[in-house]
Scaffold this motif. Structure first.
Motif, PDB file in Angstrom:
ATOM      1  N   HIS A  35       0.864  -1.190   0.000  1.00 51.32           N
ATOM      2  CA  HIS A  35       0.000   0.000   0.000  1.00 51.32           C
ATOM      3  C   HIS A  35       0.900   1.240   0.000  1.00 51.32           C
ATOM      4  O   HIS A  35       2.121   1.134   0.212  1.00 51.32           O
ATOM      5  CB  HIS A  35      -0.932   0.002   1.218  1.00 51.32           C
ATOM      6  N   LYS A  36       0.289   2.428  -0.205  1.00 49.26           N
ATOM      7  CA  LYS A  36       1.089   3.628  -0.409  1.00 49.26           C
ATOM      8  C   LYS A  36       2.006   3.936   0.776  1.00 49.26           C
ATOM      9  O   LYS A  36       3.096   4.473   0.604  1.00 49.26           O
ATOM     10  CB  LYS A  36       0.203   4.836  -0.741  1.00 49.26           C
ATOM     11  N   GLY A  37       1.589   3.534   1.961  1.00 43.69           N
ATOM     12  CA  GLY A  37       2.408   3.792   3.141  1.00 43.69           C
ATOM     13  C   GLY A  37       3.750   3.083   3.078  1.00 43.69           C
ATOM     14  O   GLY A  37       4.709   3.492   3.732  1.00 43.69           O
ATOM     15  N   MET A  38       3.835   2.015   2.281  1.00 42.93           N
ATOM     16  CA  MET A  38       5.090   1.260   2.190  1.00 42.93           C
ATOM     17  C   MET A  38       6.094   1.927   1.266  1.00 42.93           C
ATOM     18  O   MET A  38       7.265   1.540   1.223  1.00 42.93           O
ATOM     19  CB  MET A  38       4.803  -0.162   1.684  1.00 42.93           C
ATOM     20  N   HIS A  39       5.629   2.862   0.462  1.00 38.58           N
ATOM     21  CA  HIS A  39       6.526   3.462  -0.534  1.00 38.58           C
ATOM     22  C   HIS A  39       6.999   4.848  -0.127  1.00 38.58           C
ATOM     23  O   HIS A  39       7.541   5.588  -0.938  1.00 38.58           O
ATOM     24  CB  HIS A  39       5.841   3.484  -1.905  1.00 38.58           C
ATOM     25  N   GLY A  40       6.768   5.175   1.129  1.00 34.03           N
ATOM     26  CA  GLY A  40       7.353   6.389   1.690  1.00 34.03           C
ATOM     27  C   GLY A  40       6.588   7.665   1.368  1.00 34.03           C
ATOM     28  O   GLY A  40       5.937   7.779   0.332  1.00 34.03           O
ATOM     29  N   THR A  41       6.682   8.611   2.300  1.00 30.82           N
ATOM     30  CA  THR A  41       6.084   9.934   2.077  1.00 30.82           C
ATOM     31  C   THR A  41       7.232  10.931   1.929  1.00 30.82           C
ATOM     32  O   THR A  41       8.047  11.082   2.838  1.00 30.82           O
ATOM     33  CB  THR A  41       5.194  10.341   3.267  1.00 30.82           C
ATOM     34  N   VAL A  42       7.277  11.569   0.781  1.00 34.23           N
ATOM     35  CA  VAL A  42       8.344  12.535   0.506  1.00 34.23           C
ATOM     36  C   VAL A  42       7.795  13.933   0.763  1.00 34.23           C
ATOM     37  O   VAL A  42       6.771  14.316   0.196  1.00 34.23           O
ATOM     38  CB  VAL A  42       8.839  12.422  -0.954  1.00 34.23           C
ATOM     39  N   GLY A  43       8.458  14.680   1.634  1.00 37.46           N
ATOM     40  CA  GLY A  43       8.100  16.083   1.843  1.00 37.46           C
ATOM     41  C   GLY A  43       9.088  16.961   1.086  1.00 37.46           C
ATOM     42  O   GLY A  43      10.293  16.787   1.234  1.00 37.46           O
ATOM     43  N   ALA A  90      10.581  23.708  -6.910  1.00 37.03           N
ATOM     44  CA  ALA A  90       9.992  22.800  -5.918  1.00 37.03           C
ATOM     45  C   ALA A  90       8.986  21.865  -6.588  1.00 37.03           C
ATOM     46  O   ALA A  90       8.897  20.678  -6.253  1.00 37.03           O
ATOM     47  CB  ALA A  90       9.325  23.615  -4.813  1.00 37.03           C
ATOM     48  N   LEU A  91       8.244  22.409  -7.561  1.00 35.51           N
ATOM     49  CA  LEU A  91       7.275  21.578  -8.290  1.00 35.51           C
ATOM     50  C   LEU A  91       7.986  20.461  -9.052  1.00 35.51           C
ATOM     51  O   LEU A  91       7.522  19.312  -9.078  1.00 35.51           O
ATOM     52  CB  LEU A  91       6.495  22.442  -9.289  1.00 35.51           C
ATOM     53  N   LEU A  92       9.126  20.813  -9.656  1.00 35.92           N
ATOM     54  CA  LEU A  92       9.864  19.792 -10.420  1.00 35.92           C
ATOM     55  C   LEU A  92      10.399  18.702  -9.498  1.00 35.92           C
ATOM     56  O   LEU A  92      10.406  17.520  -9.852  1.00 35.92           O
ATOM     57  CB  LEU A  92      11.011  20.436 -11.206  1.00 35.92           C
ATOM     58  N   ALA A  93      10.858  19.092  -8.299  1.00 37.05           N
ATOM     59  CA  ALA A  93      11.332  18.090  -7.342  1.00 37.05           C
ATOM     60  C   ALA A  93      10.164  17.164  -6.969  1.00 37.05           C
ATOM     61  O   ALA A  93      10.333  15.939  -6.886  1.00 37.05           O
ATOM     62  CB  ALA A  93      11.906  18.773  -6.103  1.00 37.05           C
ATOM     63  N   ALA A  94       8.988  17.752  -6.778  1.00 36.06           N
ATOM     64  CA  ALA A  94       7.806  16.947  -6.442  1.00 36.06           C
ATOM     65  C   ALA A  94       7.476  15.985  -7.576  1.00 36.06           C
ATOM     66  O   ALA A  94       7.177  14.803  -7.366  1.00 36.06           O
ATOM     67  CB  ALA A  94       6.619  17.872  -6.164  1.00 36.06           C
ATOM     68  N   CYS A  95       7.578  16.497  -8.792  1.00 33.65           N
ATOM     69  CA  CYS A  95       7.298  15.675  -9.978  1.00 33.65           C
ATOM     70  C   CYS A  95       8.292  14.502 -10.051  1.00 33.65           C
ATOM     71  O   CYS A  95       7.917  13.352 -10.312  1.00 33.65           O
ATOM     72  CB  CYS A  95       7.405  16.575 -11.215  1.00 33.65           C
ATOM     73  N   GLY A  96       9.582  14.789  -9.762  1.00 31.91           N
ATOM     74  CA  GLY A  96      10.615  13.736  -9.767  1.00 31.91           C
ATOM     75  C   GLY A  96      10.275  12.645  -8.760  1.00 31.91           C
ATOM     76  O   GLY A  96      10.421  11.454  -9.040  1.00 31.91           O
ATOM     77  N   VAL A 131      14.639  17.898 -10.381  1.00 30.29           N
ATOM     78  CA  VAL A 131      14.004  16.588 -10.592  1.00 30.29           C
ATOM     79  C   VAL A 131      14.828  15.511  -9.879  1.00 30.29           C
ATOM     80  O   VAL A 131      14.278  14.631  -9.195  1.00 30.29           O
ATOM     81  CB  VAL A 131      13.888  16.270 -12.106  1.00 30.29           C
ATOM     82  N   LEU A 132      16.167  15.607  -9.995  1.00 32.28           N
ATOM     83  CA  LEU A 132      17.037  14.615  -9.345  1.00 32.28           C
ATOM     84  C   LEU A 132      16.809  14.600  -7.830  1.00 32.28           C
ATOM     85  O   LEU A 132      16.760  13.533  -7.202  1.00 32.28           O
ATOM     86  CB  LEU A 132      18.512  14.899  -9.672  1.00 32.28           C
ATOM     87  N   THR A 133      16.658  15.779  -7.244  1.00 28.26           N
ATOM     88  CA  THR A 133      16.423  15.847  -5.792  1.00 28.26           C
ATOM     89  C   THR A 133      15.205  15.005  -5.408  1.00 28.26           C
ATOM     90  O   THR A 133      15.240  14.239  -4.436  1.00 28.26           O
ATOM     91  CB  THR A 133      16.181  17.322  -5.372  1.00 28.26           C
ATOM     92  N   GLY A 134      14.146  15.144  -6.186  1.00 32.35           N
ATOM     93  CA  GLY A 134      12.921  14.369  -5.909  1.00 32.35           C
ATOM     94  C   GLY A 134      13.154  12.877  -6.088  1.00 32.35           C
ATOM     95  O   GLY A 134      12.627  12.054  -5.318  1.00 32.35           O
ATOM     96  N   ILE A 135      13.954  12.527  -7.088  1.00 27.94           N
ATOM     97  CA  ILE A 135      14.212  11.090  -7.331  1.00 27.94           C
ATOM     98  C   ILE A 135      15.024  10.504  -6.174  1.00 27.94           C
ATOM     99  O   ILE A 135      14.749   9.407  -5.694  1.00 27.94           O
ATOM    100  CB  ILE A 135      14.951  10.865  -8.681  1.00 27.94           C
TER     101      ILE A 135
END
Ligand SMILES: NC(=O)C1=CN([C@@H]2O[C@H](COP(=O)(O)OP(=O)(O)OC[C@H]3O[C@@H](n4cnc5c(N)ncnc54)[C@H](OP(=O)(O)O)[C@@H]3O)[C@@H](O)[C@H]2O)[C@H](O)CC1
Ligand SMILES: [K+]
Length: 557
Positions: free
Chosen positions: A265-273, A285-291, A473-477
């Protein structure tokens, strides 16, 4: 992973191979090296029979390998012009031995041996020979190269470069290293790789891979790199004492991208802030979120300053975007809100688009001090901690810094040129002294952990990625990889992210064009890059398991 070694580590391996209990003779190793050049090089020259080959030999053992290569090329039907101009009394015993054998074969026709001890070779004749050759073998200098190219070798290197660029277009095979390239750093003397080093079609390197073959500008000079173990004992080649540098390959990332649990479930794949953005920069910040979303994060929360929030809401419907405070950039007053929200996150990506406002400095520093979770720190986040780097050691949770060269220069106080001259050493020293993980963006990208012992090198990616937003984008990845179900170690998450980011960029080149694709398009290509790796892993599995197994499972149709 490919293990990359320094010249000193390679020399140590040579010594071990020659010492008890193995006791391999240096003449045998040189024989194997010269033979490997001809065996491996055959594919590039279309077979050696009736080929004219100019072989340039230096006075060290690299030159000795060239003398052996000449004998093997002759045996394969080639005509050779061999140049050597050192003082024979300084040659190693094994080089002298192989020179004696070649002298006995020199007939002035199929085997021309031009020896000019202590003097520059006849350059007009050398030029004619290069221009009439289909192949040039560069055995001028290998791992023994240091400093800037000296005369007379420098003149010969320039002549080869000129002939290749203007008149002839021979295949150039470099022996062990392209001459003029530093085996540890890939540096080339002078600013122009075309005049400071040999630019080869392919490099046949011996024993183990040398770092400099994969670092710019050495990477350009090396062409395709082929390794031949030249009969060195396997345990010697497996040694990993001291710093070990690994080149990340597809299989390494595929092995760590295990399939998701079917009942997960989604809880297993981590919450990224993601915390970033300011009035002047909401996109980062939007691009990091997209990544993060495109890399499979379970949930992505974006926190931006209140005035920036309207521009971010709904841009990506799956991202939970909200404003903090009342202003257009973060201040100390927003620390409490962000730290409280961070309690629900698995990782915080801090920095993209924060801006360099004086008030934001206190915000960044206090969040780093108080937020009890792993942090990926990037962009303006790095800017604000330049003068307060002891913050990292005070934290109980790990930090991955993702600077580009300019940001890393500001963090370390070293010039960009000094970093480039010894990227591995500089990143290692910094990571150790600050107790942080570092992902130094560039070509290639380096990933180092606080112990500094293991260095990962990533070379996926392309020139089309050098544009604003790609780093965000890399930061988000990185953040998303770090909190995957399998919980990779920080350095592993960082190298997986660097590999996927580059691989997604490489996909964009194939589907869109060499450049002009956007960071968002790159982020969208991440799932395809992941899919490609999964497919490769599945293919390898199929190769390992008999086909009858799949037929039994109904998979043979
Ligand atoms: N890996 C293996 O197992 C084996 C490798 N082999 C080959 O050996 C070379 C290393 O040999 P070595 O003799 O130690 O060094 P090189 O031949 O690469 O270079 C030494 C000579 O180069 C001159 N040099 C050094 N720097 C410069 C410069 N800046 N400009 C011009 N010339 C330079 C140096 O001159 P000095 O005046 O400084 O003495 C030497 O003459 C390795 O690369 C392999 O090819 C073995 O054959 C097999 C085992
Ligand atoms: K060489």
């Amino acid at each position: 992973m490919k293990t990359l070694y320094t010249a000193a580590q390679m020399r140590q391996m040579d010594r071990e191979a020659m010492a008890a209990p193995y006791g391999l003779s240096p003449t045998v190793l040189m024989e194997n090296a010269g033979a490997a050049v001809i065996a491996k090089g055959a594919a590039y020259v279309g077979g050696w029979n009736r080929k004219r080959v100019t072989i340039l030999c230096g006075k060290g053992n690299n030159g000795g390998d060239g003398l052996v290569a000449a004998r093997h090329a002759l045996a394969a039907g080639a005509q050779v012009y061999v140049y050597i101009w050192g003082d024979e009394t300084t040659y190693s015993p094994e080089s002298r031995e192989h020179l004696q054998t070649l002298r006995a074969m020199a007939d002035g026709k199929t085997c021309v041996l031009a020896e000019t001890p202590g003097a520059l070779p006849d350059l007009a004749m050398l030029r004619r020979h290069i221009e009439s050759s289909q192949v040039v073998v560069d055995a001028l200098v290998g791992t023994g190269f240091h400093g800037a190219l000296r005369e007379p070798t420098a003149t010969v290197v320039r002549l080869v470069g000129k002939c290749i660029r203007t008149t002839a277009s021979p295949v150039v095979l470099a022996v062990d290293m392209p001459s003029g390239v530093d085996a540890d750093t890939g540096a080339v003397s002078g600013d122009d790789p075309e005049t400071g080093a040999i630019t080869a079609t392919a490099t046949i390197t011996f024993g183990a891979y040398k770092r400099g073959l994969f670092q710019y500008p050495g990477k350009i000079c090396a062409g395709e790199v082929l390794r031949d173990p030249i009969g060195m004992p396997f345990p010697v080649l497996q040694r990993t004492a001291g710093t070990v540098t690994y080149m990340v390959e597809a299989a390494d990332v595929a092995a760590r991208l295990s399939l998701r649990s079917p009942n997960g479930h989604k809880g297993m794949h981590g919450t990224v802030g993601i915390v970033g953005g300011s009035e002047s920069m909401s996109g980062a910040a939007l691009l990091a979120a997209c990544g993060a979303v495109r890399s499979g994060a379970g949930k992505v929360c974006l926190r931006v300053p209140a005035k920036v929030a309207p521009a971010c809401m709904g841009k990506y419907t799956e991202v939970m975007a909200a404003g903090a405070g009342t202003g257009g950039h973060f201040t100390e007053a927003d620390v409490q809100t962000v730290c409280e929200e961070a309690r629900n996150w698995s990782v915080l990506a801090l920095g993209p688009g924060l801006g360099r406002y004086a008030e934001t400095q206190a915000f960044v520093r206090q969040v780093l001090q108080r937020a009890a979770l792993p942090v990926v720190l990037d962009a303006d986040g790095l800017y604000h901690v330049q003068a307060a780097q002891d913050i990292f050691q005070q934290r109980a949770y790990p930090v991955i810094l993702t600077p580009h060269l300019g940001e890393f220069s500001r963090l370390t106080g070293c010039s960009v040129a000094a970093i480039q001259a010894d990227s591995v050493g500089t990143v290692q020293a910094f990571a150790r002294s600050r107790g942080v993980y570092v992902l130094l963006k560039g070509t290639p990208t380096y990933i180092v952990s606080p112990t500094g012992q293991t260095v990962y090198v990533n070379e996926t990616g392309n020139a089309g990625m050098s544009c604003g937003g790609m780093g965000d984008v890399l930061t988000g990845i990185v953040a998303a990889m770090w909190v995957r179900e399998t919980h990779p170690a920080p350095a592993e998450a960082a190298f997986m992210a660097a590999y996927l980011h580059g691989a997604a960029g490489d996909r964009c080149v194939r589907t869109i064009g060499s450049y002009g694709y956007t960071p968002e398009e790159l982020a969208k290509a991440v799932p395809q890059a992941i899919r490609e790796l999964e497919r490769q892993a599945a293919d390898r599995y199929r190769e390992m398991v008999p086909s009858s197994h799949f037929e039994d499972q109904g998979g043979g149709e």
